[in-house]
Design an enzyme around this catalytic site. Sequence first.
Site, PDB file in Angstrom:
ATOM      1  N   VAL A 141     -22.323  17.591 -21.428  1.00  0.00           N
ATOM      2  CA  VAL A 141     -21.416  18.703 -21.166  1.00  0.00           C
ATOM      3  C   VAL A 141     -20.386  18.745 -22.287  1.00  0.00           C
ATOM      4  O   VAL A 141     -19.708  17.759 -22.563  1.00  0.00           O
ATOM      5  CB  VAL A 141     -20.719  18.526 -19.805  1.00  0.00           C
ATOM      6  CG1 VAL A 141     -19.653  19.606 -19.599  1.00  0.00           C
ATOM      7  CG2 VAL A 141     -21.743  18.560 -18.677  1.00  0.00           C
TER       8      VAL A 141
ATOM      9  N   ALA B 206     -17.682  -1.644  -2.487  1.00  0.00           N
ATOM     10  CA  ALA B 206     -16.767  -2.065  -1.432  1.00  0.00           C
ATOM     11  C   ALA B 206     -17.140  -3.436  -0.876  1.00  0.00           C
ATOM     12  O   ALA B 206     -16.267  -4.269  -0.616  1.00  0.00           O
ATOM     13  CB  ALA B 206     -16.751  -1.024  -0.312  1.00  0.00           C
TER      14      ALA B 206
ATOM     15  N   GLU C 270       0.845  -1.199   0.000  1.00  0.00           N
ATOM     16  CA  GLU C 270       0.000   0.000   0.000  1.00  0.00           C
ATOM     17  C   GLU C 270       0.877   1.245   0.000  1.00  0.00           C
ATOM     18  O   GLU C 270       1.769   1.384   0.839  1.00  0.00           O
ATOM     19  CB  GLU C 270      -0.921   0.015   1.222  1.00  0.00           C
ATOM     20  CG  GLU C 270      -1.782   1.259   1.352  1.00  0.00           C
ATOM     21  CD  GLU C 270      -2.606   1.554   0.117  1.00  0.00           C
ATOM     22  OE1 GLU C 270      -2.432   2.646  -0.470  1.00  0.00           O
ATOM     23  OE2 GLU C 270      -3.426   0.691  -0.272  1.00  0.00           O
TER      24      GLU C 270
ATOM     25  N   LEU D  32     -25.108  12.124  -6.668  1.00  0.00           N
ATOM     26  CA  LEU D  32     -26.319  12.378  -5.889  1.00  0.00           C
ATOM     27  C   LEU D  32     -26.018  12.473  -4.397  1.00  0.00           C
ATOM     28  O   LEU D  32     -26.594  13.293  -3.687  1.00  0.00           O
ATOM     29  CB  LEU D  32     -27.355  11.290  -6.155  1.00  0.00           C
ATOM     30  CG  LEU D  32     -27.953  11.307  -7.567  1.00  0.00           C
ATOM     31  CD1 LEU D  32     -28.817  10.080  -7.797  1.00  0.00           C
ATOM     32  CD2 LEU D  32     -28.761  12.579  -7.796  1.00  0.00           C
TER      33      LEU D  32
ATOM     34  N   GLY E  44     -25.374  11.860 -12.930  1.00  0.00           N
ATOM     35  CA  GLY E  44     -26.479  11.583 -12.019  1.00  0.00           C
ATOM     36  C   GLY E  44     -26.422  10.200 -11.411  1.00  0.00           C
ATOM     37  O   GLY E  44     -27.454   9.573 -11.188  1.00  0.00           O
TER      38      GLY E  44
ATOM     39  N   GLY F 141     -18.164   8.444 -13.120  1.00  0.00           N
ATOM     40  CA  GLY F 141     -17.842   7.034 -12.968  1.00  0.00           C
ATOM     41  C   GLY F 141     -16.420   6.820 -12.488  1.00  0.00           C
ATOM     42  O   GLY F 141     -15.700   7.766 -12.150  1.00  0.00           O
TER      43      GLY F 141
ATOM     44  N   GLY G  47      -7.577   2.074   1.475  1.00  0.00           N
ATOM     45  CA  GLY G  47      -7.891   2.422   0.098  1.00  0.00           C
ATOM     46  C   GLY G  47      -8.811   3.615  -0.041  1.00  0.00           C
ATOM     47  O   GLY G  47      -9.010   4.401   0.896  1.00  0.00           O
TER      48      GLY G  47
ATOM     49  N   HIS H 241     -43.327  -5.141  14.696  1.00  0.00           N
ATOM     50  CA  HIS H 241     -44.149  -3.957  14.448  1.00  0.00           C
ATOM     51  C   HIS H 241     -43.942  -2.949  15.567  1.00  0.00           C
ATOM     52  O   HIS H 241     -43.892  -3.329  16.737  1.00  0.00           O
ATOM     53  CB  HIS H 241     -45.633  -4.372  14.396  1.00  0.00           C
ATOM     54  CG  HIS H 241     -46.577  -3.206  14.267  1.00  0.00           C
ATOM     55  ND1 HIS H 241     -46.779  -2.554  13.067  1.00  0.00           N
ATOM     56  CD2 HIS H 241     -47.355  -2.577  15.189  1.00  0.00           C
ATOM     57  CE1 HIS H 241     -47.656  -1.585  13.254  1.00  0.00           C
ATOM     58  NE2 HIS H 241     -48.018  -1.588  14.533  1.00  0.00           N
TER      59      HIS H 241
END
Length: 463
Positions: A235, A319, A35, A184, A179, A270, A42, A442
Site C-alpha cells: 500500500v 495473551a 492501570e 483475517l 494478512g 502488527g 488491558g 470416537h
Amino acid sequence: MADFDYDVLVIGSGPGGYVAAIRAAQLGLRTACVESRETLGGTCLNVGCIPSKAMLHASEYFDAAANGTMAKMGIKVTPELDLPAMHAQRIDAVTQLTGGIAYLFKKNKVTWLKGRGAFVDAHTVQVGEQTVTAKDIVIATGSSVTPLPGVTVDQTVVVDSTGALELAKVPEHLVVIGGGVIGLELGSVWRRLGAKVTCIEYLDQILPGFDGDIRKEANKVFKKQGIEFKLSTKVTGVSVSGDTASITVEPAAGGDAETITADCVLVSIGRRPNTDGLALDKAGLSVNARGQIDTDHRFQTTVPGIWAIGDVIPGPMLAHKAEDEGIAVAENIGGLTGIVNHAVIPSVVYTWPEIAGVGLTEEAAKEKGEIKVGKFPMAGNSRAKTNHEPDGFVKIIADAKSDRVLGVWAIAVPAGTMIAEAALGMEMGATSEDIAYTCHAHPTHSEAIKEAAMAVRGKAIHI
C-alpha cells in the site's frame, strides 16, 4: 532494609499484568497494579481477544443461517441482522470479564492504582498525582497497533482493530491491510455479515510465521469463503474523501499502481511494545532495536528489582504467553522457580475453520535436521464429516531419529482446542508414537491428531 509501599508493583493490568499481580498477592506479597483504563484487563479483554471472539462467534451463527449451512441440515431460517444487539452482547461479555478481574483484585487484596505509571527511579513510580515505591516492579504494559506511515486512522473510514469492532454498519467494501491474524479474524466477521472483503498483504502468502502448508491451505479456504487476496502487494497511500477511501497499491517488487475504493479500511499490520511514557531511562533501562525490553529467562531486566513480561519483551505477542509469564515472574519474585517454555507456545487464529500451531514449522524444522512429516485431512475425520466441516488438515512434524514431536499444525473448526493436546505432548517430550498409540474418544475431531501421528509412522488408517 528499605521501607517500601509495596513488595510488588505491576504496571499494566492486561493478561500478564493482572495475573502477575494476583499470583504475587497469593504468595503473601503486598501488591499493587497500575492501570489507566476505566476497566482492568488491558487490550485483550477490553478491545482485543474477548470482544473480537464475541463478534466472531455471533457472526458464525448469522453466516450459517445466511449461507445455507443450516438449511442443508433441515433448519430453514431467514436471518435478519440486528447489529446493535450483536454489539451489545460483545459489550456485555467485556463488562462481565473486566468486572471479574476487579472482583479477583478485591478478593486477593491487590490494590488498583488508577492512572499512568512512569518511573522516577528504579524503585519509585509516579502514578497520576501520587508517588509509590516498591521493592520489585513488573513492567507489563502490553502493546498497541503499529501505524502505517502516512495513513491517518480516523476510526470512521480508516480504522484499526479497535474501530473495526465498533462499526455502526456493515461496510459495502472492507479493505484489510495486512494478512495476519487480526486482519483475517476481523475481515471474517464483516465478510460473514455481508461485506465484500479485500485483503492486501505485502508478502507472497498470508499468516506470516505459520507453517507453509497451513498458509497455502488457509488462503484457499478464505478465498472459497469470498475473501479476495492481493498478495505481494504494498500500500503506497490511503486518502479519504467523505465516506470513501482510495487505497493506492502496487506490486511489492515494483510495477504499475492501481487504486481500490472502499467505504472502510482496516489497518492491521502488527503491534508494537508500549514503552513510551514509562521514563525507562530514569530507572536505568533502555529498549532494544525492536523497542522491546530485554530480560533473562527469569524475566529480570538489567536493573535488579525490575522485571518485564508479555508484549514488551521479545517473543510472540500472545495473551496466553503473557499469562504464563505473569505467573512465572511472580513466583520468581516470591522465591519460587517460575519457568515458561517458550518453545511450546500455541498460536490460534479464530476464523472458520480455526487455525492453530505449536512448535516448529516444517521449514524451520528442516533447518535443524532430518524430519518426518505426517498429514491427515479433516475430510477423513468422522466427526468433521458428520458436522459438514471437511476443510483443513492436521500436520505433525517429528525428528527423524528420535521421533520426538517438533511441531503440530492444524486447520479444523475446533483447532484452537485441539492444539492443547499437542502442546501438552510436546511439553512432556512426546514422540509421534506416543500420540499414535494414545486412545482417542470416537467420534472426535482430535482423532485427526492421532491419525496424523500414525501418518508420521506410515500407519494412518483412514487415508
